[in-house]
Write an enzyme that holds these catalytic residues in place. Structure first.
Site, short mmCIF file in Angstrom:
data_model
loop_
_atom_site.label_atom_id
_atom_site.label_comp_id
_atom_site.label_asym_id
_atom_site.label_seq_id
_atom_site.Cartn_x
_atom_site.Cartn_y
_atom_site.Cartn_z
N ASN A 128 0.77 -1.24 -0.13
CA ASN A 128 0.12 -0.15 -0.06
C ASN A 128 0.85 1.26 -0.09
OD1 ASN A 128 -1.90 2.30 0.51
ND2 ASN A 128 -2.48 1.08 2.24
N ARG A 153 -2.60 -2.10 -3.48
CA ARG A 153 -3.86 -1.30 -3.31
C ARG A 153 -3.72 0.07 -4.30
NH1 ARG A 153 -5.24 3.11 1.25
NH2 ARG A 153 -7.42 3.44 0.53
N HIS A 178 -13.33 2.86 -0.28
CA HIS A 178 -13.37 1.71 0.70
C HIS A 178 -13.91 0.69 0.40
CE1 HIS A 178 -13.53 5.18 4.09
NE2 HIS A 178 -12.16 4.69 4.14
N ASN A 195 -10.19 6.94 9.74
CA ASN A 195 -9.79 8.46 9.87
C ASN A 195 -10.85 9.18 8.66
OD1 ASN A 195 -8.01 9.24 11.77
ND2 ASN A 195 -6.70 8.01 10.71
N ARG A 237 -11.78 15.76 7.71
CA ARG A 237 -12.42 16.34 6.28
C ARG A 237 -13.87 16.53 7.08
NH1 ARG A 237 -11.54 10.83 3.43
NH2 ARG A 237 -9.32 10.68 4.07
N GLU A 240 -8.46 -5.43 4.83
CA GLU A 240 -8.49 -5.03 3.43
C GLU A 240 -7.18 -5.90 2.87
OE1 GLU A 240 -8.84 -1.15 4.93
OE2 GLU A 240 -9.52 -0.39 3.25
#
Ligand code: ADP
Length: 398
Positions: A10, A89, A178, A209, A239, A384
């Site tokens: 990743n 990823r 996601h 997050n 965010r 994941e």
């Protein structure tokens, strides 16, 4: 014959996370991170056989970090020779990828054509792919996209009410993110409910997050809360989630700041951090709220309220609910947020079991609603890396 292992990578803008995984069992034989790249503090941390090894890699870029990772993996001798595939990823696959892909030059080019949709993520993902292909040229490399799972969304869910040409010519549409987590959690939820995945109506809340919620019917995403970027939807750590789009212009004029500075406000200084004024970390905010910190309390209140509203909205496409599923760091651990969301969604037939809720933390999987509850809520730790490993394992030559 021993089973082949998968190296899962990743590659982010300033870090590379990696793990060596047994795809059938999900066993993680080695994991680590090369972090703070491009700085004098860059370091490589590797965990293997219960030991943690830290190596300074000052000023390393992606390539230097990957070389250090490969060297460390080779030092584990037995593992290196058992790796049969590499899984990457990739954040944005645009509309081109509906599933994971075996990587060749053409696939890399198409991923690069999606860079403008995820300028912070895709270029780093591509660097990771190119460096890893050079390091492991004999292995199959697979790209696993965060967006692919949501390509099943119907047009009414993904087209914004903007001039349609903006979608056609500029890719302005909702993509969702996601997806790898939702795919994993959906299949785990079906097993937990003892139902076939193709007869399951789920709402999955991935609360990390960044946070997003998805309506998943019979294993397919019908709609999701994140949109063209991973900012739309519910409140995130830093965010803002969905806000009135005219706030951008208002802030630019009122504060006399550039569009980049407005973006910085909405991406890095908002959400839980912006409301609470103290942290983007849910644990810190919960602790402060317990000590009567008013803005921390307000941050949690807004978080839960907006999340509950988003879940209720996703009942429109879903129609019925077999389970509401919580995952991600907050979903897997925040007893308080789960309790508050379920309380507000009582009308969906959800009745919380407080003891189960309190016990479902730190990797515990299972129901948190009472036995007589009309609908069920589950906590399912996401994985994941395992999904990426399993997708990549499909391309290992038999
Ligand atoms: P990322 O999106 O970076 O993968 P995670 O899924 O690890 O993030 O989630 C991080 C969030 O999970 C943080 O807000 C953190 O505070 C929260 N979290 C972790 N443990 C707990 C806990 N025990 N109680 C409440 N929140 C928690």
């Amino acid at each position: 014959m021993t089973e082949s292992l998968v190296l899962v990578l990743n590659c982010g803008s300033s870090s590379i996370k990696f793990a060596i995984i047994e795809p059938a069992s999900g066993g993680e034989l080695l994991q680590g991170i090369a972090e703070r790249l491009f700085s004098s503090e860059a370091q490589l941390i590797v965990k293997h056989n219960g030991e943690k090894q830290l190596t300074a890699i000052p000023d390393a870029d992606h390539k230097a970090a990957m070389n250090a990772i490969v060297e460390q993996i080779h030092q584990t001798g037995d593992l290196a020779g058992r790796i049969g595939a590499v899984g990457h990823r990739v954040v944005h696959g645009g509309e081109r990828f509906r599933s994971s892909m075996l990587i060749d030059d053409e696939v890399v080019n198409v991923i690069a054509s999606c860079n403008h949709l995820a300028p912070l993520h895709n270029p780093a993902n591509i660097s990771g792919i190119e460096i890893a292909r050079a390091a492991f040229p004999e292995l199959p490399h697979t790209a696993v996209f965060d967006t692919a799972f949501h390509q099943s969304m119907p047009e009414k869910a993904f087209v914004y009410p903007l001039p349609y040409e903006l979608y056609i010519h500029h890719g302005v549409r909702r993509y969702g993110f996601h997806g790898t987590s939702f795919r994993y959690v959906a299949s785990q939820a079906a097993a937990e409910l003892n139902r076939p995945l193709d007869d399951c109506a789920l709402i999955i809340a991935h609360l990390g997050n960044g946070a997003s919620v998805s309506a998943v019917l019979n294993g397919q995403s019908l709609d999701t809360s994140m949109g063209m970027t991973p900012n739309e939807g519910v409140v995130h750590g830093t965010r803002c989630g969905s806000i009135d789009p005219s706030i951008h212009e208002y802030l630019a004029h009122r504060l006399d700041i550039s569009i980049e500075q407005v973006n910085d406000l909405l991406w890095k200084q908002s959400g839980l951090l912006g409301i609470s004024g103290i942290s983007n970390d849910c644990r810190t905010i919960e602790d402060a709220a317990d000590k009567d910190h008013k803005r921390a309390q307000l941050a949690l209140e807004i978080y839960a309220y907006r999340l509950a509203k988003e879940i209720a909205a996703l009942m429109v496409p879903l129609g019925r609910l077999d389970a509401l599923v919580f995952t991600g760091g907050i979903g897997e651990n925040s007893v308080r947020i789960r309790a508050e969301v379920i309380r507000q969604l009582g009308f969906l037939g959800l009745t919380l079991d407080e003891q189960r809720n309190a016990a479902a933390i730190r990797g515990v999987q299972g129901p948190i609603t009472a036995d007589g509850s009309r609908a069920c809520a589950l906590v399912i730790p996401t994985n994941e890396e395992l999904m990426i490993a399993q997708d990549a394992a499909q391309f290992i030559a038999q």
